[in-house]
Motif scaffolding. Structure first.
Motif, PDB file in Angstrom:
ATOM      1  N   PRO A 109       0.755  -1.248   0.165  1.00  0.00           N
ATOM      2  CA  PRO A 109      -0.149  -0.004   0.189  1.00  0.00           C
ATOM      3  C   PRO A 109       0.864   1.310   0.007  1.00  0.00           C
ATOM      4  O   PRO A 109       0.444   2.183  -0.542  1.00  0.00           O
ATOM      5  N   ILE A 110       1.973   1.189   0.605  1.00  0.00           N
ATOM      6  CA  ILE A 110       2.884   2.383   0.306  1.00  0.00           C
ATOM      7  C   ILE A 110       3.334   2.712  -0.809  1.00  0.00           C
ATOM      8  O   ILE A 110       3.509   3.790  -1.149  1.00  0.00           O
ATOM      9  N   TRP A 122      -6.018   5.268   6.956  1.00  0.00           N
ATOM     10  CA  TRP A 122      -5.044   5.840   8.117  1.00  0.00           C
ATOM     11  C   TRP A 122      -4.098   4.647   8.767  1.00  0.00           C
ATOM     12  O   TRP A 122      -3.166   4.810   9.429  1.00  0.00           O
ATOM     13  N   VAL A 123      -4.681   3.465   8.506  1.00  0.00           N
ATOM     14  CA  VAL A 123      -3.979   2.265   9.167  1.00  0.00           C
ATOM     15  C   VAL A 123      -2.650   2.175   8.854  1.00  0.00           C
ATOM     16  O   VAL A 123      -1.633   1.324   9.390  1.00  0.00           O
ATOM     17  N   ILE A 124      -2.267   2.517   7.503  1.00  0.00           N
ATOM     18  CA  ILE A 124      -0.964   2.508   6.903  1.00  0.00           C
ATOM     19  C   ILE A 124       0.193   2.797   7.844  1.00  0.00           C
ATOM     20  O   ILE A 124       1.067   2.118   8.115  1.00  0.00           O
ATOM     21  N   TRP A 125       0.008   4.120   8.517  1.00  0.00           N
ATOM     22  CA  TRP A 125       0.983   4.939   9.143  1.00  0.00           C
ATOM     23  C   TRP A 125       1.392   4.142  10.703  1.00  0.00           C
ATOM     24  O   TRP A 125       2.528   3.410  10.821  1.00  0.00           O
ATOM     25  N   PRO A 126       0.294   3.626  11.297  1.00  0.00           N
ATOM     26  CA  PRO A 126       0.574   2.672  12.436  1.00  0.00           C
ATOM     27  C   PRO A 126       1.209   1.529  12.230  1.00  0.00           C
ATOM     28  O   PRO A 126       1.939   0.919  12.773  1.00  0.00           O
ATOM     29  N   ALA A 127       0.565   1.045  11.062  1.00  0.00           N
ATOM     30  CA  ALA A 127       1.267  -0.349  10.824  1.00  0.00           C
ATOM     31  C   ALA A 127       2.778  -0.432  10.200  1.00  0.00           C
ATOM     32  O   ALA A 127       3.460  -1.298  10.659  1.00  0.00           O
ATOM     33  N   ALA A 128       2.884   0.818   9.620  1.00  0.00           N
ATOM     34  CA  ALA A 128       4.286   0.727   9.272  1.00  0.00           C
ATOM     35  C   ALA A 128       5.367   1.053  10.636  1.00  0.00           C
ATOM     36  O   ALA A 128       6.421   0.379  10.481  1.00  0.00           O
ATOM     37  N   LEU A 129       4.728   1.587  11.440  1.00  0.00           N
ATOM     38  CA  LEU A 129       5.555   1.883  12.745  1.00  0.00           C
ATOM     39  C   LEU A 129       5.539   0.647  13.443  1.00  0.00           C
ATOM     40  O   LEU A 129       6.564   0.155  14.016  1.00  0.00           O
ATOM     41  N   MET A 130       4.556  -0.188  13.571  1.00  0.00           N
ATOM     42  CA  MET A 130       4.404  -1.493  14.052  1.00  0.00           C
ATOM     43  C   MET A 130       5.632  -2.645  13.307  1.00  0.00           C
ATOM     44  O   MET A 130       6.242  -3.187  14.023  1.00  0.00           O
ATOM     45  N   ALA A 131       5.567  -2.412  12.046  1.00  0.00           N
ATOM     46  CA  ALA A 131       6.789  -3.146  11.469  1.00  0.00           C
ATOM     47  C   ALA A 131       7.838  -2.981  11.852  1.00  0.00           C
ATOM     48  O   ALA A 131       8.725  -3.714  11.838  1.00  0.00           O
ATOM     49  N   CYS A 156      14.584  -7.299  -0.150  1.00  0.00           N
ATOM     50  CA  CYS A 156      13.665  -8.267  -1.039  1.00  0.00           C
ATOM     51  C   CYS A 156      12.020  -7.924  -1.065  1.00  0.00           C
ATOM     52  O   CYS A 156      11.195  -8.133  -1.708  1.00  0.00           O
ATOM     53  N   ALA A 157      11.937  -7.746   0.326  1.00  0.00           N
ATOM     54  CA  ALA A 157      10.336  -7.219   0.459  1.00  0.00           C
ATOM     55  C   ALA A 157       9.734  -6.364  -0.246  1.00  0.00           C
ATOM     56  O   ALA A 157       8.532  -6.376  -0.782  1.00  0.00           O
ATOM     57  N   LEU A 158      10.596  -5.273  -0.669  1.00  0.00           N
ATOM     58  CA  LEU A 158      10.351  -4.217  -1.433  1.00  0.00           C
ATOM     59  C   LEU A 158      10.099  -4.853  -2.895  1.00  0.00           C
ATOM     60  O   LEU A 158       9.162  -4.299  -3.530  1.00  0.00           O
ATOM     61  N   ALA A 281      -3.183  -5.976  10.139  1.00  0.00           N
ATOM     62  CA  ALA A 281      -3.798  -4.661  10.022  1.00  0.00           C
ATOM     63  C   ALA A 281      -4.015  -4.187   8.879  1.00  0.00           C
ATOM     64  O   ALA A 281      -4.970  -3.270   8.651  1.00  0.00           O
ATOM     65  N   VAL A 282      -3.078  -3.977   8.276  1.00  0.00           N
ATOM     66  CA  VAL A 282      -2.806  -3.403   6.937  1.00  0.00           C
ATOM     67  C   VAL A 282      -4.106  -3.658   5.887  1.00  0.00           C
ATOM     68  O   VAL A 282      -4.864  -3.021   5.119  1.00  0.00           O
ATOM     69  N   GLU A 283      -4.372  -5.231   6.047  1.00  0.00           N
ATOM     70  CA  GLU A 283      -5.290  -5.786   5.290  1.00  0.00           C
ATOM     71  C   GLU A 283      -6.611  -5.762   5.666  1.00  0.00           C
ATOM     72  O   GLU A 283      -7.676  -5.730   4.967  1.00  0.00           O
TER      73      GLU A 283
END
Length: 298
Positions: A109-110, A122-131, A156-158, A281-283
């Motif tokens: 999503p990013i 909105w969940v993208i940003w807290p999920a990125a911090l969680m990751a 690799c994940a990118l 969370a992202v999904e």
């Protein structure tokens, strides 16, 4: 295909990929990473080839202009993910590799925001911090604990995220999932073998010693699992697809413990849980939000 059947296809992909981390790791005891990639995807190309002929006979829609070019781009993204993951496994564990590879669920999503200019949930940003927190904990609670293999696996994940995003754009539009699969396999095989011929030695004995792992990765991890991914993504939502595909991290940890006797610290397990929670969370949150809005509108 029903959505349930599609999701089962994707869960099967996750399980096969999870076991594939073990094969990828043990193979490099006897064969170089580039040769392993080139040979596994050459086998995967042969697995997909007869399905391409069957698909071509059943499909009346002609290929649009630029289709093969787009498929080659997907193949290059797949190769980028495969080569960084394979080299990463030289110095990181199967468990770490599985969970760090799963970060593509957060990256998709990013990248969609960056390249497709779509407004993020909105969940993208807290999920990125969680990751990020999960990676920190997985490294043992110190950034110096991240070794070169861990960092390569994040790269690799990118690449995986780019591959998943491109498949989401082009797979349904063309209606040729088998041709897409074979093309991306062939690109990885050609690039991998060419680079291996230049940079890595090879012997018949090495190929024989690594043959079980090459066959598993070629037939199952590369051939069957990626074909299941391409087919399954056509009949389910992107949210559900990412959740089922991300199960590879859990399967990788399971097979790593059972087959290789791997173990991580308690704080590392917390990191794995945080990373997996970020993926879900992202999904899940956007999907639940959409359902709630539909219910309210009705």
């Amino acid at each position: 295909m029903t959505r349930i059947q599609a999701n089962l296809f994707l869960l099967l992909s996750g399980a096969i990929w999870g076991a594939g981390f073990v094969a990828q790791s043990t193979a490099m005891d006897v064969i170089g990473p580039l040769w392993f990639i080139g040979l596994r995807f050459a086998i995967a190309t042969l697995v997909a080839l007869p399905l391409v002929f069957i698909e071509a006979r059943q499909t009346k829609r002609p290929l649009s202009r630029g289709t093969m070019r787009n498929f080659v781009f997907i193949g290059l993204a797949l190769f980028g993910g495969a080569v960084t993951q394979q080299f990463g496994l030289l110095t990181t564990s199967v468990t770490n590799s599985g969970f760090l590879t799963g970060l593509y669920v957060v990256f998709v999503p990013i990248l969609t925001i960056v390249f497709l200019r779509r407004r993020p949930h909105w969940v993208i940003w807290p999920a990125a911090l969680m990751a990020s927190l999960g990676i920190f904990l997985l490294s043992g609670g110190t950034l110096s604990g991240l070794n070169g293999g861990d960092l390569l696996t994040i790269v690799c994940a990118l690449f995986w995220a780019i591959q998943v995003m491109l498949i989401g754009i082009f797979a349904a539009r063309t209606g040729r999932p088998m041709l897409l699969s074979m093309t991306q396999f062939a690109v990885c095989a050609v690039v991998g073998i060419l680079l291996a011929a230049v940079f890595e030695p090879l012997s018949v004995e090495a190929v024989k010693a690594a043959l079980p792992e090459i066959l598993y990765a070629g037939v199952f991890s590369s051939g069957i699992a990626f074909i299941c991914q391409v087919v399954g993504q056509r009949y389910t939502t992107a949210a559900q697809a990412a959740i089922f595909l991300s199960s590879e991290a859990l399967f990788a940890a399971l097979f790593g413990m059972v087959l290789l006797g791997e173990a991580i610290t308690p704080v590392g397990y917390v990191g794995c849980a945080v990373i997996f929670a970020a993926m879900l969370a992202v999904e899940l949150v956007p999907e639940l939000t959409r359902r709630r809005q539909k219910t309210a509108a009705a």
